[in-house]
Structure formats: structure tokens, C-alpha cells
Design an enzyme around this catalytic site. Structure first.
Site, PDB file in Angstrom:
ATOM      1  N   HIS A 188       0.862  -1.185   0.000  1.00 38.61           N
ATOM      2  CA  HIS A 188       0.000   0.000   0.000  1.00 38.61           C
ATOM      3  C   HIS A 188       0.896   1.231   0.000  1.00 38.61           C
ATOM      4  CE1 HIS A 188      -4.016  -1.759   0.285  1.00 38.61           C
ATOM      5  NE2 HIS A 188      -3.446  -2.712   0.999  1.00 38.61           N
ATOM      6  N   HIS A 244      -7.129 -10.164  -9.170  1.00 38.61           N
ATOM      7  CA  HIS A 244      -6.169  -9.175  -8.674  1.00 38.61           C
ATOM      8  C   HIS A 244      -4.961  -8.986  -9.595  1.00 38.61           C
ATOM      9  CE1 HIS A 244      -8.398  -9.378  -4.895  1.00 38.61           C
ATOM     10  NE2 HIS A 244      -7.697  -8.346  -4.476  1.00 38.61           N
ATOM     11  N   ASP A 267      -5.876 -12.934   0.998  1.00 39.39           N
ATOM     12  CA  ASP A 267      -6.459 -11.618   1.290  1.00 39.39           C
ATOM     13  C   ASP A 267      -7.961 -11.779   1.468  1.00 39.39           C
ATOM     14  OD1 ASP A 267      -6.467  -8.890   1.795  1.00 39.39           O
ATOM     15  OD2 ASP A 267      -6.462  -8.297  -0.303  1.00 39.39           O
TER      16      ASP A 267
END
Length: 384
Positions: A188, A244, A267
Site C-alpha cells: 500500500h 487481482h 487476502d
């Protein structure tokens, strides 16, 4: 002493046939070639080391952030055991300090009570990059504080993993976390390759969901993706749900990093192991359609992936060998977490944790410490 007979067994490196395993006090005592003696428990299918998932936000209809307590951890672990996960890292998405402390207390309680499958905690944030925050709540993304450092370095949480953005956390703090045996992952993040390499030099060991929510590889900027693919020693989580990450990108990552540095992760949100379609989180509605979770506007919001499906996708769609796929789902995460002497392999002295796959790589049964914790189940909705 328990005895188990496997006609086909992957020990973490090689596939063997007609193997007798003896188990004593939850540990594998011996494995040797034998003929089925009749009085052993016969394991029907391919026996492989239990799968290890380092990024699990929820399961069984519950999300760790929404209900950070012991009951949630038990529900999550049982949900993922249906799909071969014998060890999980419950993962807390960016939240306030009180929720983080409640989550840590729940994990400490689970470990103290030997709850099957709970081996630590993964704090995904809150020290992230706003431009790459994904669904992490903006209002909780912040600089690291002494209170969070004290939380991350608690000694009663099992293995602790922290995902952070290196452009927002000084290398001295990364060094301090590593010295306290915290597994630091980068993610992130909008960091440059220079900032990423500096964090790796400081001791960061991994990358959270490679390619997703990080600065991309470009012609004149390698970004975090380029640094991750270039660095030989770090580990990369990879979400192989075909939502993803593009399949060619998955193949490229495995080719660059090899199966000994790529670890399959889910995830997973609360949908896995449940019939749940809608989930409320931080004022957002997360909706499931087939195997895809999104918020309004179409942004991905975690996954509905399970580990057995990740293994199957690698074998069927990425043309990985059976050994490579299982290694990325078990041995590699075990080594990343520093648990390779106990988990990730089937060998004398290791925990008696294994999964029994069908010929199509669905789960026949899951065992933890030599005890069956899950039998064959209906496949996760995404596989229908």
C-alpha cells in the site's frame, strides 16, 4: 502413537508413494516407505503439508475488524480449514488504536488457549500511503506512534507481521521493528525503488500482495514492483484469483522470484466459507459476484479466494508443477514466518499438519496436530 498411510505424499519437496507416517503428541515421529498394513488410517488422495496463509481478513461470515474477538478467530480458522489452511495469520485492516489493541488481545488469548490454526497476527497498516490505500479507511492512516510500536512488539502474539509504506516510516523504525522480530512487509505504497531498497536494507523481508496497491514498474521508474521483482532475498505475497493479478504477471513473478520466494495468499474477507454476499466495512458495502469482491465504483475489496483454489489455479492455469504450487502455499510462507522447523514440510519433528487433496486439487480432509479438523466440503462459491 497414531499411524497414517498415504498412497501419495508430497513432503514439501518431492512426491513419494506408499508412505507410512507415525504421529506422536501432534508431531510427526517418522515417515517411511511401507505397504498398507490394514490397521493404519488410510488417507485417500495426495497428502501435502498444511497450507499457510499470511493474509486473512475474515472467513465464515465474520471480518476481524468488525468483531476483533476470540470467537471471530475461531470461526475464521475453521472456515479456512475447510480449504486446507492449517495455519493462518489473522489480518487487521487499517483501524483505530483501540481496535488494534482488541485484535491483539484476541490473538494473544487464542495462542494462550492453543486455538487450532492461529499462529500470529498481521497488521496491514495503518502506516500506509494515501494514494495507494485501496479500501483502507483514510481517517485511520497515520504516522507510527509509541503506542503502536509497543503493540507491534508484544511478545504474546505469536508471529507478528506489519505491512507499511516505507516512504512514511523512517528506516530507523523499520530496523527497530526487525530487531524486535517483527516481520516487516512493504505495501500500500507509492515508494520509489530507492525508498524500497532502503527499507529492504533496513531489514524489511517481504511485500504484501505483489502488484496490487503499490507503485508499478515503468520504463523510467522501477517503482516498488520493480524493486520487489529484482530483489532476490525478499518474499512476495501473490493473490492468484485471476481478479487481482493478470496471469502473465503471475507467471513473471514466479519466474523472477521462484517458488521459494513467492507465497500464495488469499487476502480473504468474511465471504470465504460462508454464503455471504454483502459485507459492511468502514462505511463501505463490499459485494460479491462470483469470485470478485468490490465496493461501489468497482474497486477491488479483498478477495473471496481460499488457499486450495490458489493452489489449483497455479497448477491448472499457470502451469506450475504440483510441488511448486504446494511449496508456495506452505513451505515458502513457513520459511518467511521463521517456522520452517515446525511447519511447511512433512518430516520427522514437524507438526502433524497436512491437507489431503483430491485428483482435481479440492480438499478431501484437513489435519492439524494429527487430528482431522475438516472433511470434504462443498467448494467455495467462486468455484461453482
Amino acid at each position: 502413537m497414531q499411524r497414517f498411510f498415504a498412497k501419495k505424499l508430497c513432503d514439501g519437496n518431492t512426491i513419494k508413494h506408499n508412505q507410512m507416517m507415525t504421529v506422536d503428541d501432534g508431531k510427526i515421529h517418522s515417515i517411511e516407505s511401507a505397504q498398507f498394513p490394514g490397521d493404519a488410517i488410510q488417507l485417500s488422495g495426495l497428502v501435502a503439508p498444511g497450507l499457510i496463509d499470511v493474509q486473512v481478513n475474515g472467513g465464515g461470515g465474520v471480518l476481524f475488524n468488525n468483531q476483533p474477538n476470540l470467537d471471530t478467530l475461531i470461526t475464521m480458522s475453521r472456515a479456512h480449514q475447510q480449504y486446507g489452511s492449517t495455519a493462518i495469520m489473522p489480518t487487521l485492516i487499517t483501524d483505530d488504536l483501540v481496535t488494534m489493541q482488541l485484535a491483539a488481545d484476541a490473538v494473544a488469548s487464542a495462542i494462550a488457549q492453543n486455538v487450532k490454526g492461529i499462529i500470529g497476527i498481521h497488521f496491514e497498516g495503518p502506516h500506509l500511503s494515501q494514494p495507494k490505500k485501496g479500501i483502507h479507511p483514510t481517517q485511520h492512516i497515520r504516522q507510527i506512534s509509541p503506542e503502536e510500536m509497543a503493540l507491534f512488539t508484544r511478545k504474546d502474539l505469536g508471529v507478528v507481521c506489519v505491512t507499511l509504506a516505507p516512504e512514511n516510516v523512517p528506516v530507523e523504525i523499520i530496523q527497530e521493528l526487525v530487531q524486535a522480530n517483527v516481520k516487516v512487509c512493504l505495501g500500500h505504497s507509492n515508494a520509489s525503488d530507492t525508498q524500497t531498497f532502503a527499507a529492504l536494507q533496513a531489514g524489511a523481508q517481504g511485500f504484501t500482495h505483489l502488484f496490487n496497491a503499490m507503485s508499478p514498474l515503468q520504463s523510467r521508474e522501477a517503482g516498488m514492483v520493480g524493486a520487489a521483482l529484482f530483489d532476490a532475498s525478499s518474499y512476495c505475497g501473490l493473490i492468484v484469483d485471476h481478479e487481482h493479478v493478470d496471469m502473465t504477471s503471475c507467471k513473471l513473478a514466479i519466474k523472477c522470484k521462484t517458488h521459494s520466494r513467492i507465497m500464495l495468499v488469499t487476502d480473504a474477507m468474511s465471504h470465504v466459507g460462508s454464503e455471504q454476499i454483502e459485507l459492511q466495512f468502514a462505511g463501505m458495502q463490499i459485494s460479491r459476484k462470483d469470485n470478485k469482491l468490490t465496493i461501489e465504483g468497482g474497486r477491488l475489496a479483498g478477495s473471496a479466494l481460499d488457499m486450495a483454489s490458489a493452489v489449483r489455479n497455479c497448477i491448472v492455469d499457470l502451469q506450475c508443477t504440483i510441488q511448486e504450487a504446494i511449496y508456495m502455499a506452505s513451505s515458502t510462507p513457513a520459511t518467511f514466518l521463521g517456522l520452517q522447523q515446525q511447519k511447511g514440510y512433512l518430516a520427522p519433528g514437524c507438526d502433524a499438519d497436512w491437507v489431503v487433496f483430491t485428483d482435481q486439487y479440492y480438499v478431501n480432509a484437513t489435519y492439524i496436530a494429527g487430528e482431522q479438523v475438516s472433511a470434504q466440503t462443498i467448494p467455495n462459491i467462486q468455484n461453482n
